[in-house]
Design an enzyme around this catalytic site. Structure first.
Site, short mmCIF file in Angstrom:
data_model
loop_
_atom_site.label_atom_id
_atom_site.label_comp_id
_atom_site.label_asym_id
_atom_site.label_seq_id
_atom_site.Cartn_x
_atom_site.Cartn_y
_atom_site.Cartn_z
N LYS A 262 0.84 -1.20 0.01
CA LYS A 262 -0.24 -0.07 -0.02
C LYS A 262 0.82 1.33 0.05
CE LYS A 262 -4.15 -1.90 2.75
NZ LYS A 262 -5.11 -1.70 1.46
N ARG A 336 -10.15 -11.71 2.02
CA ARG A 336 -10.98 -12.88 1.49
C ARG A 336 -10.29 -14.18 1.58
NH1 ARG A 336 -11.58 -9.70 -4.01
NH2 ARG A 336 -11.18 -7.87 -2.44
N1 BES Z 1 -8.22 -3.99 4.49
C1 BES Z 1 -8.34 -3.36 3.20
C2 BES Z 1 -9.64 -2.68 2.72
C3 BES Z 1 -9.89 -1.17 3.44
C4 BES Z 1 -9.24 -0.18 2.93
C5 BES Z 1 -10.30 -1.13 4.62
C6 BES Z 1 -9.43 1.00 3.46
C7 BES Z 1 -10.54 0.04 5.40
C8 BES Z 1 -10.05 0.97 4.72
C9 BES Z 1 -8.12 -4.61 2.01
O1 BES Z 1 -7.31 -5.74 2.38
C10 BES Z 1 -7.68 -4.27 0.76
O2 BES Z 1 -6.61 -3.76 0.86
N2 BES Z 1 -8.69 -4.14 -0.05
C11 BES Z 1 -8.30 -3.87 -1.53
C12 BES Z 1 -8.96 -4.69 -2.39
C13 BES Z 1 -8.31 -4.48 -3.79
C14 BES Z 1 -6.89 -4.72 -4.02
C15 BES Z 1 -9.00 -5.49 -4.60
C16 BES Z 1 -8.85 -2.58 -1.65
O3 BES Z 1 -9.95 -2.33 -1.18
O4 BES Z 1 -8.11 -1.62 -2.35
MN MN Z 2 -5.38 -5.49 2.07
#
Ligand code: BES
Ligand code: MN
Ligand code: ZN
Length: 484
Positions: A262, A336
């Site tokens: 990230k 997931r």
């Molecule tokens: N934990 C994150 C989702 C999230 C983002 C929760 C911001 C709270 C605040 C999750 O693991 C994630 O990174 N999801 C990705 C999925 C994508 C790579 C398909 C996302 O939402 O960007």
């Molecule tokens: Mn994630």
């Protein structure tokens, strides 16, 4: 926050508050206060407050009013909560140490009066443990509330609601802890302490056991971390031989994104990527503490998602416990991967009557619903409306979104059974579809994507800014409604 019910107000407490309704509940007050309130445009609307000082018998007292709005409002109990919370928000760090709250002027039922107390306690929750140089004016001073004028039965209603407060507070504490303190094993440790002596049964799977079970997806996420992944199950048998309700939580104690790293700004938020597991732990604590007449099991998949020489790579194919294979296109879509093995294991192990998972699963959920509703996805209309109803009743609101075969197609992989990300559109739905592939036919299932709900940069009526405690209350209520 200590709560004391008394017949008459203690005379040595300077701060004296009452909850009033819109345009009523003030008639017996001094003209100076009534006129002062009027001049300040205070008329008892929900959450409004007014403060005045008054001289009586040679001492100065501090008088506060909080509005609970109309007596016939559909969400009356929540409005009463807001009134109680507004008082605590106003005086928590005010220098006052005790407050008398008179609940006898707002036509409250016992449950409504208890709701005011509930919100006062939750709004007072704070976590200053790591602040060693906090300025004196910023320190919490209010530690005791004396309740007077409460209708008969309020203490009993509060005794029941206080177990919910305990659960919500536990959720907040878990969410608030940083990831160097709270990691899979220490999460388990916190739960062992909290559930000690409650009669709940605790089961923990470590990596060796998970390997034997073939949980390749969950283990793949934790592979880059020095912390050992865990599955934690907390079981409460209060419902005889009925099939259990199973609650499953995503417990990513920190989500860096892994090799699909990230960006730095805001990454610290990912300490609360265990919000689903936190809600399950708090919900279970409430359910267990009030000895619910239901069989409920909370299952938490606990991992840390780190980049490392041993971390999984984009493109890796992993085999889940169910036997289905997954192409991991993005290591940041890890929730997931954790949940699919936790969900499969929970179904095999407990043969649930219904299964509900909670997860901070997708950023797309925040884009869709903001911070007002959690997203609800389900294969069962009855279960979906039971959850929505519990959400409305508790203020932990949910909004249903669709799932279906057309969305499911979007996650077919060219090399494995499923890929862990779909295209950008409908990102929260394709995440739900992914989980759906691990639900056995005929099992009512719901997935709650609570990414927008667990942490807030603004105070709300049951939280200061930070952890909201979202989900614990919802789960407690849901179990009460459907299984007891
Ligand atoms: N934990 C994150 C989702 C999230 C983002 C929760 C911001 C709270 C605040 C999750 O693991 C994630 O990174 N999801 C990705 C999925 C994508 C790579 C398909 C996302 O939402 O960007
Ligand atoms: Mn994630
Ligand atoms: Zn995540």
């Amino acid at each position: 926050m200590q709560v004391q019910f008394t017949e008459t107000a203690p005379t040595d407490v300077r701060l004296s508050a009452r909850i009033v309704n819109h345009s009523s509940g003030m008639a017996d007050l001094d003209a100076a206060i009534v006129d002062g309130a009027k001049a300040s445009r205070f008329n008892g609307r929900t959450g409004q407050t007014f403060e005045s000082f008054a001289m009586a018998g040679g001492t100065v007292s501090r008088i506060a009013l909080a509005g609970a709005g109309e007596t016939d409002a559909a969400n009356r109990a929540l409005n009463v909560e807001k009134a109680g919370a507004a008082l605590v928000a106003k005086y928590l760090r005010s220098g006052e140490t005790e407050m008398v709250v008179d609940l006898g002027h707002a036509d409250l039922s016992a449950d409504e009066a208890a709701a005011a107390v509930f919100a006062m306690r939750l709004r007072a929750w704070h976590y200053d443990q790591y602040r060693t140089t906090l300025a004196r004016e910023k320190k919490v001073t209010l530690t005791k509330i004396h309740i007077v004028g409460a209708p008969d039965g309020t203490e009993e209603a509060w005794a029941e609601q206080s177990t919910i407060a305990k659960g919500v507070e536990f959720t907040k504490r878990l969410i608030t802890e940083p990831a160097n303190i709270l990691y899979p094993e220490s999460f388990v440790e916190r739960c062992r302490e909290a559930f000690e002596g409650t009669g709940a049964e605790i089961t923990v799977l470590g990596e060796a056991e998970m390997e034997k079970l073939g949980m390749g997806a969950l283990l793949g996420v934790g592979q880059g971390s020095r912390r050992e992944s865990q599955i934690l199950a907390i079981r409460w048998n209060g419902g005889g031989d009925e099939k259990p309700t199973v609650l499953v939580g995503k417990g990513v104690t920190f989500d860096t994104g892994g090799i699909s790293l990230k960006p730095p700004p805001g990454m610290e938020d990912m300490k609360w990527d265990m919000g689903g597991a936190g809600a399950v732990a708090g919900g279970m604590l409430s359910i267990v503490s009030r000895k619910a007449k239901a069989n409920v099991i909370g299952v938490m998949g606990l991992v840390e998602n780190m980049p490392d020489g041993n971390a999984q790579r984009p493109g890796d194919v992993v085999t889940t416990m169910s036997g289905q294979t997954v192409e991991v296109l993005n290591t940041d879509a890890e929730g997931r991967l954790v949940l699919c093995d936790a969900l499969h294991w929970a179904q095999e192990e407990y043969k649930p009557a219904r299964i509900v998972d909670l997860a901070t699963l997708t950023g797309a959920m925040i884009i869709a619903l903001g911070h007002e509703h959690g997203g609800l996805f389900s294969n069962d209309d009855t279960l979906a409306s039971q959850l929505s109803d519990a959400g409305f009743a508790t203020g932990d609101k949910l909004w249903r979104l669709p799932i279906g075969p057309a969305y499911d197609k979007l996650i077919d992989s060219p090399i494995a059974d499923i890929k862990n990300v779909g295209p950008r559109p409908a990102g929260s739905i394709t995440a739900a579809q992914f989980l759906h592939r691990f639900i056995k036919k005929g099992t009512p299932w719901a997935h709650l994507d609570i990414a927008g709900m667990v942490f807030s940069d603004k105070p709300g009526h049951t939280w200061d800014k930070g952890a909201t405690g979202y989900g614990a209350r919802l789960l407690d209520r849901f179990v009460k409604d459907v299984a007891e």
